[in-house]
Design a protein around this motif. Structure first.
Motif, PDB file in Angstrom:
ATOM      1  N   ARG A 140     -58.418 -14.748  35.539  1.00 21.17           N
ATOM      2  CA  ARG A 140     -58.054 -15.177  34.179  1.00 21.17           C
ATOM      3  C   ARG A 140     -57.183 -14.108  33.505  1.00 21.17           C
ATOM      4  O   ARG A 140     -56.191 -14.415  32.839  1.00 21.17           O
ATOM      5  N   ALA A 141     -57.567 -12.825  33.694  1.00 27.21           N
ATOM      6  CA  ALA A 141     -56.766 -11.734  33.112  1.00 27.21           C
ATOM      7  C   ALA A 141     -55.344 -11.777  33.676  1.00 27.21           C
ATOM      8  O   ALA A 141     -54.363 -11.610  32.936  1.00 27.21           O
TER       9      ALA A 141
ATOM     10  N   GLN B 283     -53.331 -14.626  32.166  1.00 24.93           N
ATOM     11  CA  GLN B 283     -53.007 -14.461  30.735  1.00 24.93           C
ATOM     12  C   GLN B 283     -52.322 -13.129  30.445  1.00 24.93           C
ATOM     13  O   GLN B 283     -52.090 -12.792  29.297  1.00 24.93           O
ATOM     14  N   ASP B 284     -51.993 -12.350  31.498  1.00 25.87           N
ATOM     15  CA  ASP B 284     -51.382 -11.025  31.341  1.00 25.87           C
ATOM     16  C   ASP B 284     -52.181 -10.172  30.350  1.00 25.87           C
ATOM     17  O   ASP B 284     -51.623  -9.502  29.477  1.00 25.87           O
ATOM     18  N   ALA B 285     -53.508 -10.217  30.522  1.00 25.24           N
ATOM     19  CA  ALA B 285     -54.380  -9.467  29.604  1.00 25.24           C
ATOM     20  C   ALA B 285     -54.324  -7.975  29.893  1.00 25.24           C
ATOM     21  O   ALA B 285     -53.999  -7.554  31.001  1.00 25.24           O
ATOM     22  N   LEU B 286     -54.652  -7.204  28.878  1.00 24.78           N
ATOM     23  CA  LEU B 286     -54.858  -5.760  29.055  1.00 24.78           C
ATOM     24  C   LEU B 286     -56.300  -5.569  29.517  1.00 24.78           C
ATOM     25  O   LEU B 286     -57.236  -5.966  28.812  1.00 24.78           O
TER      26      LEU B 286
ATOM     27  N   ALA C 147     -55.881  -8.656  40.025  1.00 22.23           N
ATOM     28  CA  ALA C 147     -55.062  -8.550  38.798  1.00 22.23           C
ATOM     29  C   ALA C 147     -54.220  -7.266  38.821  1.00 22.23           C
ATOM     30  O   ALA C 147     -54.236  -6.498  37.867  1.00 22.23           O
ATOM     31  N   PRO C 148     -53.474  -7.060  39.929  1.00 18.19           N
ATOM     32  CA  PRO C 148     -52.792  -5.765  40.094  1.00 18.19           C
ATOM     33  C   PRO C 148     -51.657  -5.539  39.100  1.00 18.19           C
ATOM     34  O   PRO C 148     -51.251  -4.400  38.902  1.00 18.19           O
ATOM     35  N   ASP C 149     -51.152  -6.612  38.488  1.00 19.75           N
ATOM     36  CA  ASP C 149     -49.990  -6.448  37.605  1.00 19.75           C
ATOM     37  C   ASP C 149     -50.363  -6.380  36.130  1.00 19.75           C
ATOM     38  O   ASP C 149     -49.479  -6.311  35.269  1.00 19.75           O
ATOM     39  N   CYS C 150     -51.659  -6.430  35.827  1.00 23.08           N
ATOM     40  CA  CYS C 150     -52.073  -6.348  34.418  1.00 23.08           C
ATOM     41  C   CYS C 150     -51.970  -4.911  33.915  1.00 23.08           C
ATOM     42  O   CYS C 150     -52.133  -3.959  34.681  1.00 23.08           O
TER      43      CYS C 150
END
Ligand code: NAP
Length: 335
Positions: A69-70, A73-76, A97-100
């Motif tokens: 989900r992060a 949604q490009d979450a921090l 989520a390696p790109d968050c």
């Protein structure tokens, strides 16, 4: 002067995903909700998830689903756990989520930076450390306003021109400000050296003071008043947290402890010698305390006198400004 107050939500801020809803992560979630920021979280234990969900928090025990989900949604992502829990969490972040953008609230920064780098996640990592807490732990200890007027250290060791890193740095600063904290930039080594002196050393000294008083027997404890209470307050913190904090900052803490031991040895020698004189130490200590009060304020409620520097993330020379702010212990504002 410290004029920070919780800032209103920026235009459509990206969500924050907090991993670990203990005292610090959970209080962050509460503040972000209060500031109308989108936030969701994950916690290992079901009991905490149930308690947080009952308080209206969007939280799960499913780490993979939370990280997916992060990523969508490009979450921090905020790491809200102790150092020993980081390797397995970072494995999962690297996989799902390696790109968050990635930050943390851990009390020491050296080990976190090494682990993040080893996991190939440094390109989007900006370290954080809110200088606030209580002696209590877990969701039940969480509260709104824990970070109000506290310093939130934000690191920039791996500063780069890459807009994604600059954007993460800005997001971390805005998240800290949304809680009412003020941001002081520092690189890892400078942070770890400073907190060894003002946080970890006081913990070790408080344990030693408590033990020494206790060894004096029941009468000593009956007579103990506010100076003893103030000097030993942090010994009330959960032992496993103190142990983890101190053991994860060994080198800097040993340097600070050596200086303290030299001072204590001088004091002991001066007192053991009938012609000895404790005057130099008491004057130096008093002057040092006055310098602290001149910067931090005389009482907890008094405004701080930290210098204030405005920074434009990504502008030419902005990282040099952060280095300068670190040198003079300045808090920063972002425009
Ligand atoms: P806390 O109240 O004890 O909460 C610890 C959190 O970490 C809980 O969510 C716990 O989950 C989770 N956790 C612990 N071990 C784990 C593991 N092996 N795997 C997954 N999750 C695990 O502690 P805290 O005071 O919030 O401390 C969290 C971080 O904030 C630490 O890195 C600490 O250095 C930093 N910090 C603390 C203070 C302070 O004064 N306390 C101040 C600034 C920064 P469960 O519910 O499942 O146990």
């Amino acid at each position: 002067m410290n004029t920070a107050s919780p800032s209103p939500a920026a235009t459509s801020p990206l969500p924050v995903c907090v991993l670990g809803l203990g005292l610090i992560g959970g209080s962050l979630v509460r503040d972000l909700r209060e500031a109308d920021r989108p936030v969701f979280g994950w916690n290992r234990s079901r009991s905490t998830v149930d308690a947080a969900a009952a308080d209206g928090v969007d939280v799960s025990t499913d780490l993979v689903a939370t990280l997916r989900r992060a990523a969508e949604q490009d979450a921090l992502i905020v790491l809200g756990v102790p150092v020993p829990a980081l390797p397995s969490l970072l494995d999962a972040v690297a996989e799902h989520a390696p790109d968050c953008g990635l930050t943390d609230v851990v009390s020491v920064k050296g080990d976190v930076l090494s682990l993040v780098t080893d996991h190939g996640l440094a390109a989007r990592y900006v370290g954080g450390h809110p200088m606030a807490g209580t002696a209590d732990s877990g969701w039940d200890a969480t509260m709104c306003g824990l970070f109000r007027d506290a310093v939130w250290v934000v690191t920039h060791d791996n500063a780069r021109d890459d807009p994604a890193w600059v954007s993460t740095w800005r997001q971390v600063v805005e998240m800290a400000e949304a809680t009412g904290a003020v941001v002081v930039p520092a690189r890892t080594a400078a942070h770890d050296s400073a907190v060894a002196r003002i946080s970890h050393l006081p913990h070790v000294v408080a344990e030693a003071l408590s033990i020494t008083a206790d060894q004096g027997g029941a009468l000593a404890l009956s007579l103990a008043a506010t100076s003893f209470r103030d000097g030993t307050r942090v010994a009330g913190t959960a032992p496993r947290l103190v142990q983890a904090m101190c053991e994860n900052n060994r080198d800097a803490l040993v340097t600070a402890l050596n200086e303290t031991l030299d001072l204590l040895t001088s004091a002991r020698d001066a007192l053991a010698d009938p012609d000895g004189d404790l005057g130099q130490m008491t004057r130096d200590g008093h002057d040092a305390r006055l310098r602290y009060e001149a910067r931090a304020g005389r009482t907890r409620e008094a405004p701080s006198n930290r210098p204030f520097i405005q920074v434009q993330p990504g502008a030419p020379g902005w990282v040099d400004q952060l280095h300068y702010a670190e040198t003079v212990g300045a808090q920063i504002g972002v425009f």
